[in-house]
Scaffold this motif. Structure first.
Motif, short mmCIF file in Angstrom:
data_model
loop_
_atom_site.label_atom_id
_atom_site.label_comp_id
_atom_site.label_asym_id
_atom_site.label_seq_id
_atom_site.Cartn_x
_atom_site.Cartn_y
_atom_site.Cartn_z
N GLN A 56 0.85 -1.19 0.00
CA GLN A 56 0.00 0.00 0.00
C GLN A 56 0.88 1.24 0.00
O GLN A 56 1.78 1.36 0.83
CB GLN A 56 -0.91 0.02 1.23
CG GLN A 56 -1.91 -1.10 1.25
CD GLN A 56 -2.78 -1.10 2.48
OE1 GLN A 56 -2.49 -0.45 3.48
NE2 GLN A 56 -3.87 -1.85 2.42
N GLN A 57 0.61 2.15 -0.94
CA GLN A 57 1.36 3.40 -1.02
C GLN A 57 0.49 4.52 -0.47
O GLN A 57 -0.62 4.74 -0.94
CB GLN A 57 1.74 3.72 -2.46
CG GLN A 57 2.50 5.01 -2.60
CD GLN A 57 2.78 5.38 -4.05
OE1 GLN A 57 2.40 4.68 -4.97
NE2 GLN A 57 3.44 6.51 -4.24
N LEU A 58 1.02 5.23 0.53
CA LEU A 58 0.32 6.35 1.15
C LEU A 58 1.23 7.57 1.14
O LEU A 58 2.43 7.45 0.87
CB LEU A 58 -0.04 6.00 2.61
CG LEU A 58 -0.91 4.77 2.77
CD1 LEU A 58 -0.14 3.68 3.48
CD2 LEU A 58 -2.16 5.09 3.51
N SER A 59 0.69 8.72 1.45
CA SER A 59 1.50 9.94 1.53
C SER A 59 2.42 9.85 2.74
O SER A 59 2.00 9.40 3.81
CB SER A 59 0.61 11.17 1.67
OG SER A 59 -0.23 11.29 0.56
N SER A 60 3.66 10.30 2.57
CA SER A 60 4.60 10.27 3.69
C SER A 60 4.23 11.36 4.69
O SER A 60 3.53 12.32 4.37
CB SER A 60 6.03 10.50 3.19
OG SER A 60 6.19 11.83 2.75
N TYR A 61 4.70 11.19 5.92
CA TYR A 61 4.40 12.17 6.96
C TYR A 61 5.02 13.53 6.62
O TYR A 61 4.42 14.57 6.89
CB TYR A 61 4.87 11.66 8.32
CG TYR A 61 4.15 10.39 8.73
CD1 TYR A 61 2.77 10.39 8.90
CD2 TYR A 61 4.83 9.20 8.92
CE1 TYR A 61 2.09 9.23 9.26
CE2 TYR A 61 4.16 8.04 9.27
CZ TYR A 61 2.80 8.06 9.45
OH TYR A 61 2.12 6.92 9.79
N SER A 62 6.20 13.52 6.00
CA SER A 62 6.83 14.80 5.62
C SER A 62 6.01 15.51 4.53
O SER A 62 5.88 16.73 4.54
CB SER A 62 8.27 14.60 5.18
OG SER A 62 8.36 13.65 4.16
N LEU A 93 -6.26 13.66 2.73
CA LEU A 93 -4.83 13.49 2.98
C LEU A 93 -4.57 12.95 4.39
O LEU A 93 -3.71 12.11 4.60
CB LEU A 93 -4.10 14.83 2.78
CG LEU A 93 -2.60 14.83 2.91
CD1 LEU A 93 -1.97 13.98 1.82
CD2 LEU A 93 -2.07 16.25 2.83
N PHE A 94 -5.34 13.45 5.37
CA PHE A 94 -5.15 13.01 6.75
C PHE A 94 -5.81 11.67 7.05
O PHE A 94 -5.52 11.05 8.07
CB PHE A 94 -5.67 14.07 7.73
CG PHE A 94 -4.74 15.23 7.89
CD1 PHE A 94 -3.63 15.14 8.71
CD2 PHE A 94 -4.94 16.41 7.20
CE1 PHE A 94 -2.76 16.19 8.87
CE2 PHE A 94 -4.08 17.48 7.35
CZ PHE A 94 -2.98 17.37 8.18
N ASN A 95 -6.72 11.22 6.20
CA ASN A 95 -7.45 9.97 6.43
C ASN A 95 -7.48 9.13 5.15
O ASN A 95 -8.54 8.74 4.68
CB ASN A 95 -8.89 10.27 6.86
CG ASN A 95 -8.94 11.08 8.13
OD1 ASN A 95 -8.59 10.60 9.19
ND2 ASN A 95 -9.36 12.33 8.01
N GLU A 96 -6.32 8.85 4.60
CA GLU A 96 -6.25 8.16 3.30
C GLU A 96 -6.90 6.79 3.31
O GLU A 96 -7.61 6.42 2.38
CB GLU A 96 -4.79 8.03 2.86
CG GLU A 96 -4.18 9.35 2.47
CD GLU A 96 -2.70 9.24 2.16
OE1 GLU A 96 -2.31 9.66 1.06
OE2 GLU A 96 -1.95 8.73 3.01
N LYS A 97 -6.69 6.03 4.36
CA LYS A 97 -7.28 4.69 4.42
C LYS A 97 -8.80 4.76 4.58
O LYS A 97 -9.53 3.98 3.97
CB LYS A 97 -6.67 3.88 5.55
CG LYS A 97 -5.24 3.46 5.27
CD LYS A 97 -4.70 2.63 6.40
CE LYS A 97 -3.26 2.23 6.14
NZ LYS A 97 -2.72 1.46 7.26
N LYS A 98 -9.25 5.67 5.39
CA LYS A 98 -10.70 5.81 5.63
C LYS A 98 -11.45 6.13 4.34
O LYS A 98 -12.54 5.61 4.09
CB LYS A 98 -10.95 6.90 6.67
CG LYS A 98 -12.41 7.12 6.97
CD LYS A 98 -12.59 8.20 8.02
CE LYS A 98 -14.05 8.47 8.27
NZ LYS A 98 -14.23 9.54 9.27
N TYR A 99 -10.87 6.98 3.48
CA TYR A 99 -11.54 7.42 2.26
C TYR A 99 -11.07 6.67 1.00
O TYR A 99 -11.53 6.98 -0.10
CB TYR A 99 -11.37 8.92 2.07
CG TYR A 99 -12.07 9.71 3.15
CD1 TYR A 99 -13.46 9.83 3.16
CD2 TYR A 99 -11.37 10.32 4.18
CE1 TYR A 99 -14.12 10.53 4.15
CE2 TYR A 99 -12.01 11.02 5.18
CZ TYR A 99 -13.38 11.12 5.17
OH TYR A 99 -14.03 11.81 6.16
#
Length: 135
Positions: A56-62, A93-99
């Motif tokens: 799974q690719q998500l946005s990095s914290y930075s 962006l803050f809830n990528e998995k949820k949405y």
């Protein structure tokens, strides 16, 4: 069950479905996935079972922090007419998995070709790296 319930996205954690989570270093990731090299703006979560590897690719914290800090500048350039859309995208962006706003790839153990099952070399390489780290 209404149409809204049927169409609603729900994230199902792979660990809850029997997968085991594992980590890869940047060097290992880039070796195993040469066409999807690890960059500063993305982070990856990896899961495996006997039959499949999930990446799974998500946005990095930075990247999230940078986007949050630059959000006022974004609003100035995009204009107030797009404010609601910008807020929605920040929420995603803050809830990528949820949405469901992330990318997921599967690497299956077997490739079915012309009536035969061939074990995937990529799957074998990933399992070799995982087993090598645990020894």
């Amino acid at each position: 069950m209404g149409k809204e319930d049927k169409d609603k996205y729900t994230y199902r954690n792979p660990v809850d479905r029997g997968y085991k989570q594992f980590k890869l270093s940047k060097k290992q990731h880039n070796y195993l996935f040469p066409k999807r090299k690890k960059k500063w703006n993305a982070r990856y979560e990896y899961y495996y079972s006997d039959e499949r590897v999930i990446m799974q690719q998500l946005s990095s914290y930075s990247a999230i922090v940078l986007t949050t800090v630059l959000f006022p500048v974004l609003i100035l350039f995009a204009g107030l007419s797009n404010f609601k859309e910008a807020i929605t995208e920040m929420k995603w962006l803050f809830n990528e998995k949820k949405y469901g706003k992330f990318s997921e790839d599967w690497i299956n153990r077997y490739i079915h070709q012309e009536g035969s099952r061939i074990e995937s070399k990529r799957f074998s390489n990933i399992m070799f790296v995982i087993k090598g780290d645990k020894q």
